[in-house]
Scaffold this motif. Structure first.
Motif, PDB file in Angstrom:
ATOM      1  N   ALA A 248      28.225  34.292   1.046  1.00  0.00           N
ATOM      2  CA  ALA A 248      28.401  33.442  -0.046  1.00  0.00           C
ATOM      3  C   ALA A 248      29.754  32.622  -0.145  1.00  0.00           C
ATOM      4  O   ALA A 248      29.660  31.229  -0.202  1.00  0.00           O
ATOM      5  CB  ALA A 248      28.703  34.536  -1.362  1.00  0.00           C
ATOM      6  N   ALA A 249      30.660  33.292   0.806  1.00  0.00           N
ATOM      7  CA  ALA A 249      32.115  32.434   0.830  1.00  0.00           C
ATOM      8  C   ALA A 249      31.918  31.279   1.846  1.00  0.00           C
ATOM      9  O   ALA A 249      32.427  30.128   1.667  1.00  0.00           O
ATOM     10  CB  ALA A 249      33.157  33.385   1.513  1.00  0.00           C
ATOM     11  N   ALA A 250      31.037  31.427   2.699  1.00  0.00           N
ATOM     12  CA  ALA A 250      30.794  30.449   3.832  1.00  0.00           C
ATOM     13  C   ALA A 250      29.886  29.342   2.900  1.00  0.00           C
ATOM     14  O   ALA A 250      29.719  28.094   3.879  1.00  0.00           O
ATOM     15  CB  ALA A 250      29.933  31.035   4.804  1.00  0.00           C
ATOM     16  N   THR A 251      29.410  29.562   1.699  1.00  0.00           N
ATOM     17  CA  THR A 251      28.864  27.920   1.145  1.00  0.00           C
ATOM     18  C   THR A 251      29.936  27.244   0.829  1.00  0.00           C
ATOM     19  O   THR A 251      29.656  25.962   0.530  1.00  0.00           O
ATOM     20  CB  THR A 251      28.085  28.572  -0.319  1.00  0.00           C
ATOM     21  OG1 THR A 251      29.049  29.252  -1.088  1.00  0.00           O
ATOM     22  CG2 THR A 251      27.051  29.556   0.188  1.00  0.00           C
ATOM     23  N   LYS A 252      31.193  27.450   0.980  1.00  0.00           N
ATOM     24  CA  LYS A 252      32.401  26.502   0.519  1.00  0.00           C
ATOM     25  C   LYS A 252      32.366  25.695   1.660  1.00  0.00           C
ATOM     26  O   LYS A 252      32.672  25.973   2.993  1.00  0.00           O
ATOM     27  CB  LYS A 252      33.701  27.485   0.293  1.00  0.00           C
ATOM     28  CG  LYS A 252      34.764  26.547  -0.175  1.00  0.00           C
ATOM     29  CD  LYS A 252      35.917  27.553  -0.345  1.00  0.00           C
ATOM     30  CE  LYS A 252      37.161  26.597  -0.651  1.00  0.00           C
ATOM     31  NZ  LYS A 252      38.542  27.340  -0.718  1.00  0.00           N
ATOM     32  N   PHE A 256      37.015  27.277   4.511  1.00  0.00           N
ATOM     33  CA  PHE A 256      36.795  28.504   4.619  1.00  0.00           C
ATOM     34  C   PHE A 256      35.879  28.560   6.036  1.00  0.00           C
ATOM     35  O   PHE A 256      35.023  27.528   6.247  1.00  0.00           O
ATOM     36  CB  PHE A 256      35.883  29.180   3.767  1.00  0.00           C
ATOM     37  CG  PHE A 256      35.285  30.737   4.036  1.00  0.00           C
ATOM     38  CD1 PHE A 256      36.371  31.703   3.839  1.00  0.00           C
ATOM     39  CD2 PHE A 256      34.386  31.053   4.566  1.00  0.00           C
ATOM     40  CE1 PHE A 256      35.923  33.134   4.055  1.00  0.00           C
ATOM     41  CE2 PHE A 256      33.851  32.158   4.871  1.00  0.00           C
ATOM     42  CZ  PHE A 256      35.011  33.248   4.723  1.00  0.00           C
ATOM     43  N   MET A 257      36.191  29.452   6.928  1.00  0.00           N
ATOM     44  CA  MET A 257      35.216  29.159   8.123  1.00  0.00           C
ATOM     45  C   MET A 257      34.630  30.990   8.417  1.00  0.00           C
ATOM     46  O   MET A 257      35.501  31.694   8.405  1.00  0.00           O
ATOM     47  CB  MET A 257      36.101  28.849   9.472  1.00  0.00           C
ATOM     48  CG  MET A 257      35.282  28.601  10.842  1.00  0.00           C
ATOM     49  SD  MET A 257      36.656  28.673  11.952  1.00  0.00           S
ATOM     50  CE  MET A 257      36.849  27.125  11.886  1.00  0.00           C
ATOM     51  N   PRO A 258      33.257  30.977   8.501  1.00  0.00           N
ATOM     52  CA  PRO A 258      32.785  32.471   8.410  1.00  0.00           C
ATOM     53  C   PRO A 258      33.098  33.186   9.707  1.00  0.00           C
ATOM     54  O   PRO A 258      32.753  32.658  10.776  1.00  0.00           O
ATOM     55  CB  PRO A 258      31.375  32.329   8.129  1.00  0.00           C
ATOM     56  CG  PRO A 258      31.163  31.049   8.481  1.00  0.00           C
ATOM     57  CD  PRO A 258      32.288  30.024   8.375  1.00  0.00           C
TER      58      PRO A 258
END
Ligand SMILES: NC(=O)c1ccc[n+]([C@@H]2O[C@H](COP(=O)([O-])OP(=O)(O)OC[C@H]3O[C@@H](n4cnc5c(N)ncnc54)[C@H](O)[C@@H]3O)[C@@H](O)[C@H]2O)c1
Length: 433
Positions: A248-252, A256-258
């Motif tokens: 979910a954070a990686a949709t930014k 942000f870098m997954p």
């Protein structure tokens, strides 16, 4: 003179150390039209390459063999060939000693071989990952014993190898190269050399800077993996799914870098290189806290996975002692056959120490040997095998494994890589980290 030889690609190139780094480099240089001579101390390795056989997954034997047949690539164990070479790239291992101090012995032995044959107009480039200062403090003084003058008679630079084994998009030629020389002339000649076969060359001010770039890159990975592993431990405690959170954070699209959690660090680079930097920093009385913390968290992951396996067995009223565990994937990352520093080995050791039995399957690793004595053979992944074991532990998410099928037939599955992400049936059998 050396400039002209490089520009016309008539320079005869040497590569010392023909492993995961040296062999692909040798191929890339040969493809650009140079004659290349590879030198390795392993007779077995040299004989296999002479037969056109590559043991490195990024180099296909079909690609290598024609270069060997027409003599454009030659390989030898004999350093005397260096008298005829115009450039030399050093790609030997840089492991850590048990005490986590850098082991410079391979670099020193290569340089001691080179100095016997060092001649005017020769370019020497160190590519092995190492601490800032190595080229100037370890390599240069030994080469200077020849009596030749640096920057005038011979040229010395550091250029970190950035190869990512198994990466199908970025290979040697399309990964930008960092170059830093001892003198400006050294830098310019090394740059000219790499420009013949690498799309983009980025120059830095010194060999130390070039050495530090590589350590920043690998420390960046180690620290971010450490952060996400800590998130995994935290989410587990708080009853959340870390994989859902990272995705979910990686949709930014910015900032942000997954990075993904896993059973721990592996391979010859990420678990080792940051320690080179912290070792050197300590000589300046600087304590590299991020490096040490990341190492501590990443180093705790195999035990965490072991605990998950013990918990999975416990669910079925079984102890580790006397149970059979099938390890799926022993390579340190997906789609490669490299088991150096693999966390799978740590987990296997823990299971065996507690009296468990180990079987493993890895499509890229037919034989697994460690600690000099333990030796296992990869098992065929059959329905009977999967049904017969008490627990399946997915340690490496190789792409050519049918995880739907695996979960269907397993009693219980511990998934350290979220390889079962798309499996829909029998999800109650899956325990994720
Ligand atoms: N493997 C990677 O993904 C990777 C990526 C970037 C950088 N590096 C760095 O590149 C360097 C080489 O790593 P690798 O993975 O290719 O190692 P490797 O073990 O696969 O290959 C090294 C080769 O050097 C040979 N060798 C050892 N001492 C020698 C000597 N004195 N003379 C000639 N040959 C010698 C060995 O026989 C071996 O074939 C290391 O410093 C590593 O940190 C590795």
């Amino acid at each position: 003179m050396i400039r002209k030889k490089i520009e016309t690609r008539l320079a005869h190139v040497g590569v010392i150390g023909l492993g995961y780094v040296g062999l692909p480099l040798m191929m890339t240089i040969a493809k650009a039209g140079f004659f290349v001579t590879g030198i390795d101390t392993s007779h077995q390795k040299v004989e296999r390459i002479q037969q056109g056989i590559s043991d490195v997954s990024d180099v296909a034997s079909e690609d290598l063999a024609p270069f060997i047949q027409r003599g454009q690539i030659q390989v030898t164990t004999d350093y005397r060939v260096l008298t005829k070479l115009d450039t030399v790239n050093i790609c030997v291992p840089t492991p850590l000693r048990k005490s986590k101090d850098p082991d410079m012995s391979f670099i020193i032995s290569a340089v001691e071989g080179i100095v016997q044959c060092l001649h005017k107009d020769q370019l020497i480039i160190l590519e092995s990952t190492t601490y800032p200062g190595t080229t100037e403090e370890v390599v240069l003084p030994r080469l200077a014993e020849s009596g030749l003058e640096i920057g005038k008679d011979f040229f010395l630079a550091f250029s970190p190898e950035r190869i990512d084994p198994g990466n199908e998009i970025y290979e040697t030629a399309n990964t930008p190269k960092i170059v830093g020389g001892i003198t400006p002339e050294c830098t310019q000649i090394a740059k000219l050399f790499y420009e013949q076969f690498i799309n983009k060359v980025h120059v830095v001010s010194s060999t130390q800077a070039a050495e530090m770039v590589k350590l920043l890159e690998n420390t960046f990975r180690s620290v971010n993996i450490g952060l996400v592993n800590e998130m995994a431990l935290m989410c587990d405690r708080m009853g959340m799914d870390v994989w859902e959170i990272v995705d979910a954070a990686a949709t930014k699209p910015f900032g942000f870098m997954p990075f993904y959690p896993g059973p721990g660090l592996g391979g010859h680079c990420i678990p080792i290189d940051p320690h080179y930097l912290s070792w050197k920093a300590k000589t300046f009385e600087f304590y590299a806290r991020f490096i040490e913390l990341a190492s501590e968290i990443n180093g705790s992951m195999p035990k965490y996975v072991f605990d998950k396996i013990a918990g999975a067995l416990n669910r079925h009223r079984k102890a580790v002692n006397g149970s059979n565990v099938l390890i799926v994937g022993v390579a340190y990352k997906k789609d490669v056959g490299d088991t150096r520093e693999s966390p799978s080995i740590d987990v296997i050791r823990m299971i065996v120490d507690e009296g468990g039995e180990i079987l493993y399957h890895d499509p890229y690793v037919s034989q697994l040997q460690f600690d000099g004595v333990e030796s296992y053979t990869s098992q065929e992944l059959t329905t009977d095998l999967v049904k017969s074991v008490d627990c399946v532990a997915i340690m490496t998410d190789h792409t050519n494994i049918d995880y739907e099928w695996l979960v269907k037939h397993a009693v219980v599955v511990v998934d350290a890589r979220n390889a079962t992400k798309s499996v829909e049936a029998h999800r109650d059998k899956i325990i994720k980290i």
